[in-house]
Design a protein around this motif. Structure first.
Motif, PDB file in Angstrom:
ATOM      1  N   ARG A 144       1.303  -1.041  -0.014  1.00 31.02           N
ATOM      2  CA  ARG A 144      -0.133   0.148  -0.389  1.00 31.02           C
ATOM      3  C   ARG A 144       1.059   1.256   0.313  1.00 31.02           C
ATOM      4  NH1 ARG A 144      -4.480  -2.373   4.625  1.00 31.02           N
ATOM      5  NH2 ARG A 144      -5.121  -3.513   3.663  1.00 31.02           N
ATOM      6  N   GLY A 145       1.960   1.521  -0.851  1.00 34.44           N
ATOM      7  CA  GLY A 145       2.784   2.151  -0.852  1.00 34.44           C
ATOM      8  C   GLY A 145       3.285   2.483   0.053  1.00 34.44           C
ATOM      9  N   GLN A 146       3.992   1.708   1.207  1.00 37.72           N
ATOM     10  CA  GLN A 146       4.661   1.643   2.159  1.00 37.72           C
ATOM     11  C   GLN A 146       5.306   0.760   2.583  1.00 37.72           C
ATOM     12  OE1 GLN A 146       2.183   2.218   6.567  1.00 37.72           O
ATOM     13  NE2 GLN A 146       4.796   1.809   7.514  1.00 37.72           N
ATOM     14  N   THR A 147       6.819   1.298   3.029  1.00 36.89           N
ATOM     15  CA  THR A 147       7.884   0.170   2.858  1.00 36.89           C
ATOM     16  C   THR A 147       8.050  -0.428   4.230  1.00 36.89           C
ATOM     17  OG1 THR A 147       9.238   1.607   1.024  1.00 36.89           O
ATOM     18  CG2 THR A 147      10.473   0.025   2.435  1.00 36.89           C
ATOM     19  N   TYR A 148       8.382  -1.729   4.598  1.00 36.13           N
ATOM     20  CA  TYR A 148       8.613  -2.765   5.464  1.00 36.13           C
ATOM     21  C   TYR A 148       9.587  -2.687   5.426  1.00 36.13           C
ATOM     22  CZ  TYR A 148       8.964  -7.395   7.833  1.00 36.13           C
ATOM     23  OH  TYR A 148      10.040  -8.144   8.424  1.00 36.13           O
ATOM     24  N   VAL A 149       9.801  -1.823   7.070  1.00 35.92           N
ATOM     25  CA  VAL A 149      11.571  -2.184   7.746  1.00 35.92           C
ATOM     26  C   VAL A 149      11.546  -2.535   9.117  1.00 35.92           C
ATOM     27  CG1 VAL A 149      13.114   0.152   8.484  1.00 35.92           C
ATOM     28  CG2 VAL A 149      11.491   0.643   7.356  1.00 35.92           C
ATOM     29  N   SER A 150      12.433  -3.406   8.790  1.00 39.69           N
ATOM     30  CA  SER A 150      12.822  -4.670  10.266  1.00 39.69           C
ATOM     31  C   SER A 150      13.741  -3.841  10.802  1.00 39.69           C
ATOM     32  CB  SER A 150      12.427  -6.038   9.880  1.00 39.69           C
ATOM     33  OG  SER A 150      12.946  -6.327   9.008  1.00 39.69           O
ATOM     34  N   ARG A 151      15.484  -3.369   9.952  1.00 34.43           N
ATOM     35  CA  ARG A 151      16.532  -3.011  10.354  1.00 34.43           C
ATOM     36  C   ARG A 151      16.228  -3.064  11.609  1.00 34.43           C
ATOM     37  NH1 ARG A 151      18.063   1.291   9.240  1.00 34.43           N
ATOM     38  NH2 ARG A 151      16.413   1.779   7.503  1.00 34.43           N
ATOM     39  N   PRO A 152      17.335  -3.337  12.567  1.00 31.86           N
ATOM     40  CA  PRO A 152      17.560  -2.917  14.126  1.00 31.86           C
ATOM     41  C   PRO A 152      17.532  -1.648  14.621  1.00 31.86           C
ATOM     42  CG  PRO A 152      19.232  -5.079  12.973  1.00 31.86           C
ATOM     43  CD  PRO A 152      18.673  -4.579  12.292  1.00 31.86           C
ATOM     44  N   GLY A 153      17.672  -0.687  15.013  1.00 31.03           N
ATOM     45  CA  GLY A 153      17.787   0.543  15.982  1.00 31.03           C
ATOM     46  C   GLY A 153      17.119   1.014  14.774  1.00 31.03           C
ATOM     47  N   THR A 154      15.980   0.875  14.425  1.00 30.64           N
ATOM     48  CA  THR A 154      15.091   2.177  14.170  1.00 30.64           C
ATOM     49  C   THR A 154      13.592   2.175  14.851  1.00 30.64           C
ATOM     50  OG1 THR A 154      13.856   0.760  12.280  1.00 30.64           O
ATOM     51  CG2 THR A 154      15.969   1.310  11.651  1.00 30.64           C
ATOM     52  N   SER A 155      12.727   3.138  14.499  1.00 31.51           N
ATOM     53  CA  SER A 155      12.260   3.288  15.494  1.00 31.51           C
ATOM     54  C   SER A 155      10.172   2.623  14.828  1.00 31.51           C
ATOM     55  CB  SER A 155      11.246   4.498  15.421  1.00 31.51           C
ATOM     56  OG  SER A 155      10.805   5.288  14.054  1.00 31.51           O
ATOM     57  N   SER A 156      10.359   1.646  13.769  1.00 28.69           N
ATOM     58  CA  SER A 156       9.833   0.632  13.154  1.00 28.69           C
ATOM     59  C   SER A 156       8.788  -0.023  14.415  1.00 28.69           C
ATOM     60  CB  SER A 156      10.170   0.425  11.797  1.00 28.69           C
ATOM     61  OG  SER A 156       9.229  -0.566  11.710  1.00 28.69           O
ATOM     62  N   PRO A 157       7.696  -0.535  14.410  1.00 28.79           N
ATOM     63  CA  PRO A 157       7.532  -1.309  15.275  1.00 28.79           C
ATOM     64  C   PRO A 157       7.629  -2.580  15.115  1.00 28.79           C
ATOM     65  CG  PRO A 157       5.108  -0.342  13.536  1.00 28.79           C
ATOM     66  CD  PRO A 157       6.932   0.192  13.862  1.00 28.79           C
ATOM     67  N   ASP A 158       7.693  -2.780  13.820  1.00 27.28           N
ATOM     68  CA  ASP A 158       8.677  -3.928  13.068  1.00 27.28           C
ATOM     69  C   ASP A 158      10.569  -4.147  12.858  1.00 27.28           C
ATOM     70  OD1 ASP A 158       5.701  -5.353  11.879  1.00 27.28           O
ATOM     71  OD2 ASP A 158       6.458  -3.131  10.696  1.00 27.28           O
ATOM     72  N   ARG A 159      11.239  -3.475  14.007  1.00 32.33           N
ATOM     73  CA  ARG A 159      12.351  -3.351  13.796  1.00 32.33           C
ATOM     74  C   ARG A 159      12.370  -4.571  14.503  1.00 32.33           C
ATOM     75  NH1 ARG A 159      10.030  -0.498  18.064  1.00 32.33           N
ATOM     76  NH2 ARG A 159      10.931  -0.053  20.023  1.00 32.33           N
ATOM     77  N   PHE A 160      13.705  -5.298  14.040  1.00 33.33           N
ATOM     78  CA  PHE A 160      14.067  -6.799  14.600  1.00 33.33           C
ATOM     79  C   PHE A 160      15.010  -7.320  15.811  1.00 33.33           C
ATOM     80  CE2 PHE A 160      18.074  -9.167  15.169  1.00 33.33           C
ATOM     81  CZ  PHE A 160      17.913 -10.183  14.942  1.00 33.33           C
ATOM     82  N   ASN A 161      14.680  -5.992  16.411  1.00 31.65           N
ATOM     83  CA  ASN A 161      15.401  -6.396  17.701  1.00 31.65           C
ATOM     84  C   ASN A 161      13.865  -6.212  18.878  1.00 31.65           C
ATOM     85  OD1 ASN A 161      16.001  -3.847  17.193  1.00 31.65           O
ATOM     86  ND2 ASN A 161      16.656  -3.676  18.962  1.00 31.65           N
ATOM     87  N   ARG A 162      12.631  -5.917  18.489  1.00 27.37           N
ATOM     88  CA  ARG A 162      12.004  -5.982  18.759  1.00 27.37           C
ATOM     89  C   ARG A 162      11.339  -6.883  20.059  1.00 27.37           C
ATOM     90  NH1 ARG A 162       5.653  -3.431  18.072  1.00 27.37           N
ATOM     91  NH2 ARG A 162       5.307  -2.562  20.160  1.00 27.37           N
ATOM     92  N   TYR A 163      11.133  -7.387  18.792  1.00 23.44           N
ATOM     93  CA  TYR A 163      10.725  -9.448  19.800  1.00 23.44           C
ATOM     94  C   TYR A 163      11.731 -10.612  18.773  1.00 23.44           C
ATOM     95  CZ  TYR A 163       6.202  -6.577  20.217  1.00 23.44           C
ATOM     96  OH  TYR A 163       5.014  -5.955  20.638  1.00 23.44           O
TER      97      TYR A 163
END
Length: 541
Positions: free
Chosen positions: A349-368
């Motif tokens: 939907r026009g938005q980039t998926y981000v899971s890199r650690p150290g970002t503010s993304s709720p899907d950031r790698f180091n969150r879960y």
């Protein structure tokens, strides 16, 4: 426990659920009169309308959050995760393949329970449909589809549990609590007959209004799976060729959109479970979507699956000059992007998926505790409803499985391997305009076997077929007793210290400890053995 009734085998009542209506009754040898507040077998089976309601009840799969069965999209996805394509973020990775599986585990017990509940419903239908006044040809078709549906349940039970009770009729309590396990060979001989005879009666196609009901092709597709598991390669080739020659199915050109709600009547779909948004729905999008898109990012694909997608030159990443370890997701089979969400690459939907650690993304790698990857397959950008109440159908069998099954059966049976055969099977799948992978030209059986197995894995990922495949190939212990990895975190692994990575910079994620010689079969639920002394446990549990 000795007085408990084995409810997954016995049926003294009419057991069927029709959307919001549960109908049950009691046999006269248990009670003196029919209950006054329910519909009983004695009063129900009269008209064609009754038969149609009962048939709906036979087909009805788990809705909502569902349970473990061979119909619910969550349950089918779990099978693929168990088989080494990924994990659920709250499991490490799961008790089925981490070396701790036992007979009390609710997941494997759930598949057993729900299978026998449906088998009981099928048996009850077959026991009473003969009394209904209706068109005889329509009645024959109903009987054939219920027999095929019951065969589908028994097939899956034997794949995962081995020898199981073969219950063909409604049982009373005493009979239900004393059944024994029938041999797999006895069961499968019965299933072959059931599926062949059903296919001969069932229609080749159905109108959209009857989508999800068995056809000749879906019955034959289940038969083909059974025959491949039995290694009856010549028989399987004949079965799959019948489906191909029916010309009832196609390979849809757009791979990604095949899984959208708008394509739920695609001619590529052979069998599917039907859902209705907000009415008879399921929560798979809630599990599936990344948190940035309102979901829970519940599932984490493994990098071992990602590695299986070839480069666009048709070569595996271990051989292709197009593969660059520093940019591993470039120049890959387009189905990789249609199947897996990759950080800073995938868009929805026009938005980039981000899971890199150290970002503010709720899907950031180091969150879960997840791999960093997310499942893209089946995510439908047109769906704007409640993620917990999706009406998206669950695809159980697609035509590409038939084409690949036919090719594999020809390889293993020693049948003639020609370029024409490849062009009519695997290359039809690869040459979709949305995929456009190079044609396979390899005719050496050993090399072609490797290609076909890889093709099955990438084409059918997360559709519930992978566990079946690694069991019948005899490689489950090899595939599930090793270290699994997640997303690429660095191109300089020797100096990287933030998270554990392998020598290529991929996150060292989860380790599985599948027990060879034991875990190829699941344990018979302990509660069933406690009820019935005639049920013997599988070895090692």
């Amino acid at each position: 426990m000795k007085n408990q009734i084995s409810k997954y085998i016995v049926s003294s009542t009419i057991i069927m659920v029709v959307v919001s209506l549960t109908m049950s009754g009691c046999k006269k040898d248990f009670f003196d009169k029919q209950p006054l507040d329910r519909v009983s077998d004695a009063t129900f089976w009269k008209t064609e309308g009754d038969a149609k309601l009962a048939l709906t009840g036979v087909y009805r799969a788990q809705s909502g959050w569902g349970g473990q069965d061979w119909w619910h999209p969550l349950s089918m996805m779990w099978l693929d995760l168990m088989a080494g394509n990924g994990s659920e973020k709250e499991m490490s990775p799961d008790r089925v393949t981490d070396g701790s599986l036992n007979s009390a585990y609710w997941v494997t017990s759930g598949y057993w329970d729900n299978s026998y509940q449906r088998i009981t419903t099928c048996n009850n239908f077959l026991a009473h449909i003969g009394t209904v006044t209706m068109d005889e040809n329509a009645k024959k078709i109903m009987i054939a589809e219920v027999r095929a549906l019951r065969a589908y349940e028994y097939f899956n039970l034997t794949v995962y549990f081995g020898d199981v009770p073969l219950v063909k009729n409604v049982l009373n309590i005493s009979e239900a609590n004393s059944v024994s396990r029938a041999s797999k060979s006895e069961i499968w001989s019965f299933l072959e007959t059931e599926l062949k005879e059903s296919a001969a009666v069932l229609p080749v196609t159905r109108p959209n209004a009857e989508s999800g009901r068995f056809t000749a092709g879906s019955a034959l597709a289940v038969l083909g799976r059974l025959q491949m598991f039995e290694k009856k390669w010549s028989d399987a080739a004949v079965t799959y060729k019948k489906i191909i020659d029916s010309k009832a199915y196609i390979v849809q050109d757009d791979f990604s959109q095949l899984f959208y709600i708008s394509n739920e009547f695609s001619k590529e779909i052979i069998l599917s479970t039907q859902y209705i948004q907000d009415t008879y729905s399921h929560p798979v999008p809630q599990y599936l979507y990344p948190e940035a898109f309102g979901g829970w990012h519940q599932f984490s694909p493994y990098n071992e699956l990602v590695k299986e997608f070839e480069c666009i030159d048709g070569r595996p990443i271990t051989e292709s000059p197009l593969y660059n370890t520093n940019t591993p997701y470039a120049n890959r089979d387009p189905r990789l992007d249609f199947t897996i969400m990759i950080s800073d690459r995938s868009m929805f939907r026009g938005q980039t998926y981000v899971s890199r650690p150290g970002t503010s993304s709720p899907d950031r790698f180091n969150r879960y505790g997840w791999s960093g990857y997310c499942i893209m397959k089946t995510m439908d950008p047109s769906y704007t409803g409640n993620l917990q109440n999706s009406g998206q159908n669950a695809i159980l069998i697609r035509y590409p499985e038939v084409l690949l099954g036919y090719l594999e059966s020809m390889i293993e049976s020693g049948g003639g391997l020609t370029q024409s055969l490849l062009d009519q099977t695997i290359n039809v799948i690869r040459k979709r305009s949305s995929v456009n992978m190079p044609a396979v030209t390899q005719l050496d059986p050993a090399s072609l076997r490797t290609i076909v197995r890889r093709e099955r894995r990438v084409e059918l990922a997360f559709e519930g077929i992978r566990y079946y495949d690694i069991l019948r190939w005899g490689i489950a212990a090899e595939e599930l007793n090793k270290q699994f990895t997640g997303m690429k975190l660095t191109n300089t692994p020797s100096t990287y210290r933030d998270f554990p990575v392998d020598d290529q910079g991929y996150f060292i994620y989860q380790k599985r400890a599948f027990k060879k010689g034991i875990n190829e079969l699941w344990p018979i639920p302990q509660k069933e053995i406690q009820v019935n002394k005639n049920l013997k446990q599988n070895a090692g549990y």
